[in-house]
Design an enzyme around this catalytic site. Sequence first.
Site, PDB file in Angstrom:
ATOM      1  N   PRO A 172       0.824  -1.218   0.000  1.00  0.00           N
ATOM      2  CA  PRO A 172       0.000   0.000   0.000  1.00  0.00           C
ATOM      3  C   PRO A 172       0.850   1.257   0.000  1.00  0.00           C
ATOM      4  O   PRO A 172       1.768   1.410   0.805  1.00  0.00           O
ATOM      5  CB  PRO A 172      -0.807  -0.129   1.294  1.00  0.00           C
ATOM      6  CG  PRO A 172       0.018  -1.020   2.159  1.00  0.00           C
ATOM      7  CD  PRO A 172       0.689  -1.985   1.247  1.00  0.00           C
ATOM      8  N   GLU A 173       0.536   2.122  -0.935  1.00  0.00           N
ATOM      9  CA  GLU A 173       1.180   3.424  -0.997  1.00  0.00           C
ATOM     10  C   GLU A 173       0.083   4.479  -1.005  1.00  0.00           C
ATOM     11  O   GLU A 173      -1.064   4.180  -0.659  1.00  0.00           O
ATOM     12  CB  GLU A 173       2.094   3.491  -2.227  1.00  0.00           C
ATOM     13  CG  GLU A 173       3.187   2.416  -2.186  1.00  0.00           C
ATOM     14  CD  GLU A 173       4.142   2.455  -3.369  1.00  0.00           C
ATOM     15  OE1 GLU A 173       4.258   3.518  -4.007  1.00  0.00           O
ATOM     16  OE2 GLU A 173       4.751   1.417  -3.658  1.00  0.00           O
ATOM     17  N   LYS A 225       1.366   7.769   3.871  1.00  0.00           N
ATOM     18  CA  LYS A 225       0.861   6.400   4.005  1.00  0.00           C
ATOM     19  C   LYS A 225       0.174   6.187   5.352  1.00  0.00           C
ATOM     20  O   LYS A 225      -0.094   5.034   5.729  1.00  0.00           O
ATOM     21  CB  LYS A 225       2.025   5.413   3.859  1.00  0.00           C
ATOM     22  CG  LYS A 225       2.781   5.528   2.540  1.00  0.00           C
ATOM     23  CD  LYS A 225       3.955   4.556   2.542  1.00  0.00           C
ATOM     24  CE  LYS A 225       4.824   4.737   1.310  1.00  0.00           C
ATOM     25  NZ  LYS A 225       5.977   3.811   1.310  1.00  0.00           N
TER      26      LYS A 225
END
Length: 445
Positions: free
Chosen positions: A2-3, A60
């Site tokens: 996940p970014e 993030k």
Amino acid sequence: MPELPEVEAARRAIEDNCIGKKIVKAIIADDSKVIDGVSPVDLKASLEGKTIVAANRKGKNMWLELDSPPFPTFQFGMAGAIYIKGVAVTKYKRSAVKDDDEWPSKYSKVFLELDDGLELSFTDKRRFARVRSLENPVSVPPISELGPDALLEPMTVDEFYKALSKKKIGIKALLLDQSFISGIGNWIADEVLYQARIHPMQSASSISKEDCATLLKCINEVTEFAVEVDADCSRFPSEWLFHYRWGKKPGKVNGKKIEFITAGGRTSAFVPELQQNTGAESAKAAGKRQQVKVQKIKHNDSDSQDEEPEIEETAAGKSKVKQRGANTKRASTNKKSKESNSDDENDSDEAPKKSGKAKQNKSSKGKGGDKKKKTRGTNTAAKRKLEESDDEEDTDDNDASGDDDDSEQDKDQNLSSKTQSKGKKTTKQMAEPRQTRNKPSKKQK
């Protein structure tokens, strides 16, 4: 992993489905590595009975704003993910939960049930995520230490160029530094550098303002588009590097070969044909490698004179070779000069000892007294002839004097005229030299 787009998709899913709803039940995993700085019991108590007012994000990191603090914050790490039962949320490449999987998942770290029956879970398979309970998330680490958000706080070209010009590290490492710019992770960094045609190892300070503008444009476009499609990678443009960077073996993107290197401590995909490292730091490093190579070759030469490795000649190498040649040439010239001087000295020392024959040979050259001196070999031959015994035959004397005369004759004369001239001169020289040689000087005695 996940970014920014994935975390933003999760935030939007919560914003669309959970705002204004009360948390009626919370289940917190007994995992002190992920549940950071707060006990599961205290976190559970801080959530139950609270209403979700907003969902916020920076980089993030995401946090839920409740009707009263403290607020739960979520740092997604490598595999953190938000799932809402019955709601299509972004499916991360490595942590997607299928509909037929157990619910809540065994990887769930925070499970929330809302007053309308909606269920939400934050999962983490890899245990690199962090869940905290903070009074004011933006005022304390890690959120307080983040740089401007790549999506919400885009820099101007001048700001971006000025910031990069102060950094001597590789551009990929800089983009991954969340204190410089927040939200960019490994795949986004590779994507924007590919689209901007910049090598991952290029020194940030060596990037031109024009290339900085291109890179900033790519960052904005990639993040905005990825967020627009809710981080659904199947909807990313087909020409993006993203689709071809996941295989273990290098593939191709738009017909160009992909290679992998380690940049910024992360495995990095790039296209060498399009992304070349042209920075000053790269040239400097190449110069150092060449210098080490040359020094190594010099060392090897000193150990083995028979081997002569083939290398590219540097300017310094050429200079040394030329200098060495000049020194050798100079030494050879000096040696010849010394030998010539030595011969001249020997000739002067021997002059008083010469017999009438030597004088006659000298006079037989003709009127040209200033003609060139004989060579070293001729002088040596003359000395040998002078040392011969007095019983030497007349024919030897005649041949020696004849050779000297022949060397001075006109080349256009025919053979018979040469022979006649040689005979006449030989006749004149026969009696005189023998009388002189029969009377050696005192020094010869």
